[in-house]
Scaffold this active site. Structure first.
Site, short mmCIF file in Angstrom:
data_model
loop_
_atom_site.label_atom_id
_atom_site.label_comp_id
_atom_site.label_asym_id
_atom_site.label_seq_id
_atom_site.Cartn_x
_atom_site.Cartn_y
_atom_site.Cartn_z
N SER A 131 0.85 -1.20 0.00
CA SER A 131 0.00 0.00 0.00
C SER A 131 0.88 1.24 0.00
CB SER A 131 -0.87 0.02 1.26
OG SER A 131 -1.57 1.24 1.37
N TYR A 144 -1.74 -0.46 10.68
CA TYR A 144 -1.85 -0.69 9.24
C TYR A 144 -0.65 -0.10 8.51
CZ TYR A 144 -3.81 -1.00 4.53
OH TYR A 144 -4.00 -1.29 3.20
#
Ligand SMILES: NC(=O)c1ccc[n+]([C@@H]2O[C@H](COP(=O)([O-])OP(=O)(O)OC[C@H]3O[C@@H](n4cnc5c(N)ncnc54)[C@H](OP(=O)(O)O)[C@@H]3O)[C@@H](O)[C@H]2O)c1
Length: 244
Positions: A131, A144
């Site tokens: 990501s 995250y």
């Protein structure tokens, strides 16, 4: 005919990518926890798709991966898309730890097993969907963003290891910005949200023609370049969070 294993194939980017692989005539090994979703996928093209339910956080996940590869008749490409992500401004420990278990422990378990398979079988293409969130620490989603940075670094380490051992593995670290998948469904509106199918097409292109590091899309590539230029002292003062 290319043989690809996709772990995290039951929804979102993984599912959309499976469908593109099927359309191209590839043999696909699809894995995830939800057996009904896997069975529905196999029903779309039983001659092309093998399925295996597995949970990347469990010790037996590698045995299931091996069984899937055997049924597929071997693996040329491994794509890791399994992941979870939550905004966690409250810093709930359950969320932080679950995220690390899936995106950290589960990622390492599966990606290292794929590396081991390629080491034993003369190489292959090892691709992961990390990501842009790994670019900097994000106060709205600490575990995250940290887990995604770990994934970036882990892949770099495996690439160095493969070169030290002269194993012909191609590596791809695919870093999308915000995509309209179930992962973000429960969250407030995100800026520059991209459609799943569009992002899957770009992922599929990387599977066809491996590239080492790909930010999706160009707007996010510019954004992360700018993020990197921001000094630490200024970065921690910024409010990087989705609109409420
Ligand atoms: N959506 C975004 O904005 C975005 C942006 C950048 C990167 N990403 C990354 O893209 C990847 C795919 O996410 P998505 O957006 O497509 O979300 P998604 O639709 O929620 O898909 C997540 C996939 O991961 C699988 N998964 C989750 N936990 C698992 C576990 N313990 N064991 C096995 N499989 C597991 C899920 O399958 P089961 O539930 O069936 O297990 C599902 O197939 C993730 O790594 C995510 O971090 C997403």
């Amino acid at each position: 005919m290319k043989r690809i294993v996709i772990v995290g194939a039951t929804s979102g980017l993984g599912l959309a990518t499976v469908r593109l692989c099927m359309r191209e005539g590839w043999r696909v090994g699809a894995a995830g926890r939800r057996i009904e979703a896997l069975e529905a996928l196999r029903a779309e093209a039983p001659e092309q798709v093998e399925i295996e339910p597995l949970d990347v956080t469990r010790d037996d996940a590698v045995e299931h991966l091996d069984a899937l590869i055997r049924r597929l008749g071997g693996m040329d490409t491994y794509l890791h898309t399994a992941g979870i992500g939550f905004r966690n401004l409250e810093l709930s420990p359950d969320i932080e730890i679950d995220t690390l278990r899936t995106n950290g422990e589960g990622f390492v378990r599966m990606v290292s097993a794929a590396f081991g398979y390629f080491r034993r079988n003369g190489g292959g293409h090892l691709a992961v969907i990390s990501s842009i969130a790994g670019t900097r620490g994000l106060g709205a989603a600490p575990a995250y963003s940290a887990s995604k940075r770990m994934q970036n670094t882990y892949l770099e380490a495996l690439e160095q290891l493969a070169r030290m051992e002269a194993i012909p593995i191609r590596f791809s670290d695919i870093r999308p910005g915000f995509v309209a998948t179930p992962l973000l469904a429960a969250e407030p509106r995100y800026p520059m949200l991209m459609p799943t199918d569009l992002v899957a097409k770009k992922i599929f292109r990387v599977l066809q023609k491996p590239r080492r590091r790909v930010v999706i899309d160009a707007r996010y590539a510019l954004l992360v370049t700018l993020w990197r230029l921001i000094p630490q002292g200024l970065w921690v003062r910024l409010k990087v969070r989705p609109k409420e």
